[in-house]
Each structure stands twice: as C-alpha cells, then as structure tokens.
Write an enzyme that holds these catalytic residues in place. Structure first.
Site, PDB file in Angstrom:
ATOM      1  CG  LEU A  63      10.327  51.104  20.609  1.00  0.00           C
ATOM      2  CD1 LEU A  63       9.511  49.892  20.187  1.00  0.00           C
ATOM      3  CD2 LEU A  63       9.452  52.131  21.308  1.00  0.00           C
ATOM      4  N   PRO A  64      13.363  51.583  23.947  1.00  0.00           N
ATOM      5  CG  PRO A  64      12.367  52.147  25.969  1.00  0.00           C
ATOM      6  CD  PRO A  64      12.159  52.190  24.501  1.00  0.00           C
ATOM      7  CE  LYS A 169      24.017  50.061  19.702  1.00  0.00           C
ATOM      8  NZ  LYS A 169      24.819  51.289  19.804  1.00  0.00           N
ATOM      9  CE  LYS A 238      19.131  48.635  26.074  1.00  0.00           C
ATOM     10  NZ  LYS A 238      19.002  48.912  24.667  1.00  0.00           N
TER      11      LYS A 238
HETATM   12  P1  NAD Z   1      14.727  57.197  24.791  1.00  0.00           P
HETATM   13  O1  NAD Z   1      14.209  56.679  26.063  1.00  0.00           O
HETATM   14  O2  NAD Z   1      15.144  58.636  24.680  1.00  0.00           O
HETATM   15  O3  NAD Z   1      13.647  56.943  23.628  1.00  0.00           O
HETATM   16  C1  NAD Z   1      12.757  55.854  23.602  1.00  0.00           C
HETATM   17  C2  NAD Z   1      11.381  56.379  23.223  1.00  0.00           C
HETATM   18  O4  NAD Z   1      10.488  55.264  23.207  1.00  0.00           O
HETATM   19  C3  NAD Z   1      10.819  57.408  24.220  1.00  0.00           C
HETATM   20  O5  NAD Z   1      10.369  58.568  23.551  1.00  0.00           O
HETATM   21  C4  NAD Z   1       9.665  56.650  24.892  1.00  0.00           C
HETATM   22  O6  NAD Z   1       8.576  57.494  25.258  1.00  0.00           O
HETATM   23  C5  NAD Z   1       9.270  55.672  23.791  1.00  0.00           C
HETATM   24  N1  NAD Z   1       8.564  54.501  24.316  1.00  0.00           N
HETATM   25  C6  NAD Z   1       8.875  53.774  25.427  1.00  0.00           C
HETATM   26  N2  NAD Z   1       7.982  52.776  25.571  1.00  0.00           N
HETATM   27  C7  NAD Z   1       7.120  52.877  24.521  1.00  0.00           C
HETATM   28  C8  NAD Z   1       5.988  52.129  24.113  1.00  0.00           C
HETATM   29  N3  NAD Z   1       5.565  51.051  24.808  1.00  0.00           N
HETATM   30  N4  NAD Z   1       5.330  52.519  22.998  1.00  0.00           N
HETATM   31  C9  NAD Z   1       5.748  53.595  22.272  1.00  0.00           C
HETATM   32  N5  NAD Z   1       6.813  54.353  22.627  1.00  0.00           N
HETATM   33  C10 NAD Z   1       7.493  53.975  23.723  1.00  0.00           C
HETATM   34  O7  NAD Z   1      15.933  56.227  24.373  1.00  0.00           O
HETATM   35  P2  NAD Z   1      17.064  56.475  23.247  1.00  0.00           P
HETATM   36  O8  NAD Z   1      18.302  56.957  23.908  1.00  0.00           O
HETATM   37  O9  NAD Z   1      16.478  57.214  22.101  1.00  0.00           O
HETATM   38  O10 NAD Z   1      17.360  54.952  22.830  1.00  0.00           O
HETATM   39  C11 NAD Z   1      16.491  54.228  21.978  1.00  0.00           C
HETATM   40  C12 NAD Z   1      17.208  52.957  21.530  1.00  0.00           C
HETATM   41  O11 NAD Z   1      18.392  53.316  20.794  1.00  0.00           O
HETATM   42  C13 NAD Z   1      17.678  52.089  22.702  1.00  0.00           C
HETATM   43  O12 NAD Z   1      17.506  50.740  22.353  1.00  0.00           O
HETATM   44  C14 NAD Z   1      19.145  52.451  22.845  1.00  0.00           C
HETATM   45  O13 NAD Z   1      19.883  51.396  23.435  1.00  0.00           O
HETATM   46  C15 NAD Z   1      19.529  52.717  21.412  1.00  0.00           C
HETATM   47  N6  NAD Z   1      20.649  53.649  21.227  1.00  0.00           N
HETATM   48  C16 NAD Z   1      20.751  54.792  21.951  1.00  0.00           C
HETATM   49  C17 NAD Z   1      21.833  55.656  21.727  1.00  0.00           C
HETATM   50  C18 NAD Z   1      22.006  56.940  22.502  1.00  0.00           C
HETATM   51  O14 NAD Z   1      23.118  57.514  22.470  1.00  0.00           O
HETATM   52  N7  NAD Z   1      20.991  57.449  23.173  1.00  0.00           N
HETATM   53  C19 NAD Z   1      22.801  55.339  20.751  1.00  0.00           C
HETATM   54  C20 NAD Z   1      22.639  54.175  20.006  1.00  0.00           C
HETATM   55  C21 NAD Z   1      21.561  53.329  20.251  1.00  0.00           C
END
Ligand code: NAD
Length: 294
Positions: A63-64, A169, A238
């Site tokens: 989750l974000p 992390k 963030k």
């Molecule tokens: P993203 O926004 O693509 O995915 C998050 C998902 O969560 C979305 O599909 C959204 O619809 C869903 N969501 C949001 N609020 C929600 C709720 N209340 N209930 C259910 N679903 C909900 O983000 P991401 O890039 O996949 O990142 C996710 C996590 O992984 C973050 O914490 C980020 O910091 C971490 N991360 C991301 C990356 C990257 O390269 N993108 C790499 C490592 C870690």
C-alpha cells in the site's frame, strides 16, 4: 489460500508471482482495474480488506503510505475485522513508527505482524529479484513466512523488533534518491560541456562514481526521455521524509538528507506527486539549460 491487499505497480506483479508459484489468492484493491488481471488469472476478488482476512490465514499488503497501511489494517472493514487471519505481511514502505503502532494493534487480536519492505522496483517485482527486508519473530519467519517471501527475491532477516526492517528500507531509499539527485547534477554539467551522455554514463559505470541511478535509472528512463521508472515522486518524497523524521526523533542530524528532501519537494511542486521520481533529473536539466538524452 493467501490474501493480498493493494495490487498496484509493485503488489500486482508480486501477486502474479504467487499465482505463478502455485498459490491461490484472494485479492482486494480500492481500484478494481488494478485487481482485474489477477482475477482473470483465477484470483478470488474480495469486497474489503476484512473479507480478505476472513478468507486467508496469511495476508500480504502493498500500500502507498503509512496512513493507508494503518487504515487498511485497523480501520473500518480493515484486516483486523477478519476472523481467519493469523499473520499479516506488510510489503509497503511504512516506516518504523507506523509499523510499531500497527503491529501492536494486530497483536491484541493475536495476529503476528511481519515487516517485509522490498527494494528493486517494478522490474524486480516482475522478475522476482527484489531485496526483501524482514523483521518478525524468528520462528514465524523460519516456519511460515520465508518460503512465501522467497518468491519475490532474496530475503534478509533483520531481527524481531517491529519496524526494524523498515529502518533498513528507509536508509536504502534515502541513498537511492540521493544518488539520483547528485547524478542528475553531474550528468547535466557533462552534457552542457559537450559530452555525449551515453559515453559519460559508460565511463561512470566502470568507474568509482557508478550508482543505482547511473546504472539503471538513466539508461532506462532518462536517456530515452520516457521518465517511466515506475516509482512516483510522492512515494520517494514520503520515504525520505519518513527517514529524516525518524533520524530527527533519534537525535541524528542528516544534512545531505535534508537537501535531498528539498529537491524532492521541488520536484513534486513542479511536476506533481504522480510524476515519476526520475523527473528529479528534469530540474537539473532546466537549471543547466540542456536535455540529458541519447
Ligand atoms: P501504487 O500506488 O502503484 O499501488 C498501491 C495500490 O494500493 C494501488 O493499486 C491502490 O489502488 C491501492 N490502494 C490505495 N489505497 C487503498 C486502500 N485504502 N485499500 C485498498 N487498496 C488501496 O504504489 P506502488 O508503487 O506499488 O508502491 C506500493 C508500496 O511499495 C509503497 O509503500 C512504495 O513506497 C513501495 N515500493 C515501491 C516501489 C516502486 O518502485 N514502485 C519499490 C519499492 C517499494
């Protein structure tokens, strides 16, 4: 059956790898379009995080933000409302503060909290080459969790203190953002002086200045001008904020970190929270009056 909540850029491919590995899945995402490809592959679609947690003993989430993690965990129709879940794995970058609160809330319901933030981007999530940093009770890791997390990449057990893996992390992501900031300044200077950016990257990548930005982000998303690495400016900002706030609470000055934080604030103000974080390079391009393309 495993549960998976939040199947966006990272969660989607990670959930896909669990299906590839033969696990059956129950998924929920606020955005039905995010869950659709997994449902088409046989995953069961739930209507809430609580329904996921009433279907599966082990639930994963990606989750974000820390606030969303807390709401999905402990809020209305959250995972804490499910009657089957025993282990909750948080793959998000949540920070140690929120992880500690959520872990305490779940412990009151006899659910073990597992921190498992990941690094390696969307490409690593697809390929199963992520670094997975884990903190949870050692026995839970050995007997229940490690085989599942190994589907995503290489696991690193950091200890049993909630939030410990989150600290690892945050340190990593501060360094990744800092590398992108300083590499953008250097690359813009080189191009302005007349160097071909591809040649400059080839030199740096066999020399002592090489880093994750020069080796991966520049060739993949900045030189082609696509700015599509797959990590938003809002999420990077963030992570750096969480890291600096945590350091400040520990009484540790982070001078370079504070500069990186401000560069991310500028990038977000100028290009928006949904811009790709490789847009950091556009600031240096603008200041130098050049484009780093090749
Ligand atoms: P993203 O926004 O693509 O995915 C998050 C998902 O969560 C979305 O599909 C959204 O619809 C869903 N969501 C949001 N609020 C929600 C709720 N209340 N209930 C259910 N679903 C909900 O983000 P991401 O890039 O996949 O990142 C996710 C996590 O992984 C973050 O914490 C980020 O910091 C971490 N991360 C991301 C990356 C990257 O390269 N993108 C790499 C490592 C870690």
């Amino acid at each position: 059956m495993l549960g998976f909540v939040g199947v966006g850029r990272m969660g989607g491919p990670m959930a896909g790898r669990l299906l590839d590995a033969g696990y059956s899945l129950c998924v929920y995402d606020r955005d039905p379009e995010a869950a659709a490809p997994l449902v088409a592959r046989g995953a069961r679609l739930a209507r809430s995080p609580a329904e996921v947690a009433s279907t599966a003993e082990i639930v994963l989430m990606s989750l974000p933000t820390p606030d969303v993690v807390k709401a999905v965990t402990l809020g209305e129709n959250g995972i804490a409302g499910g009657n089957r879940v025993r282990s909750l794995i948080d793959l998000s970058t949540t920070g140690p503060g929120a992880a500690t609160i959520a872990a305490r809330g779940m412990a009151e319901r006899d659910v073990t909290w597992i921190d498992a933030p990941v690094s390696g981007g969307v490409a690593g999530a697809k390929a199963g080459t992520l670094a997975v940093m884990v903190s949870c009770p050692r026995e839970t890791y050995d007997t229940k969790i490690a085989p599942i997390l190994k589907v995503f990449g290489k696991t690193f057990y950091t200890g049993d203190k909630p939030g410990l893996a989150q600290t690892a992390k945050l340190v990593n992501n501060l360094l990744a953002a800092a590398a992108l900031v300083i590499s953008s300044e250097g690359m813009a200077m080189g191009v302005k002086a007349g160097l071909d950016p591809k040649v400059l990257l080839d030199i740096i990548n066999v020399s002592s200045g090489r880093n994750s930005a020069t080796q991966d982000k520049f060739p993949r998303s900045i030189l082609p001008g696509t700015f599509d690495y797959g990590f938003t400016t809002a999420l990077s900002y963030k992570d750096v904020r969480l890291c600096l706030d945590e350091a400040e609470a520990m009484g540790i000055p982070m001078i370079m970190g504070a500069v990186v934080r401000q560069i991310l604030a500028l990038t977000q103000a100028k290009y928006g929270p949904d811009s790709d974080f490789t847009s950091i390079a556009k600031l240096s391009e603008e200041w130098a009056g050049v484009e780093i393309r090749g």
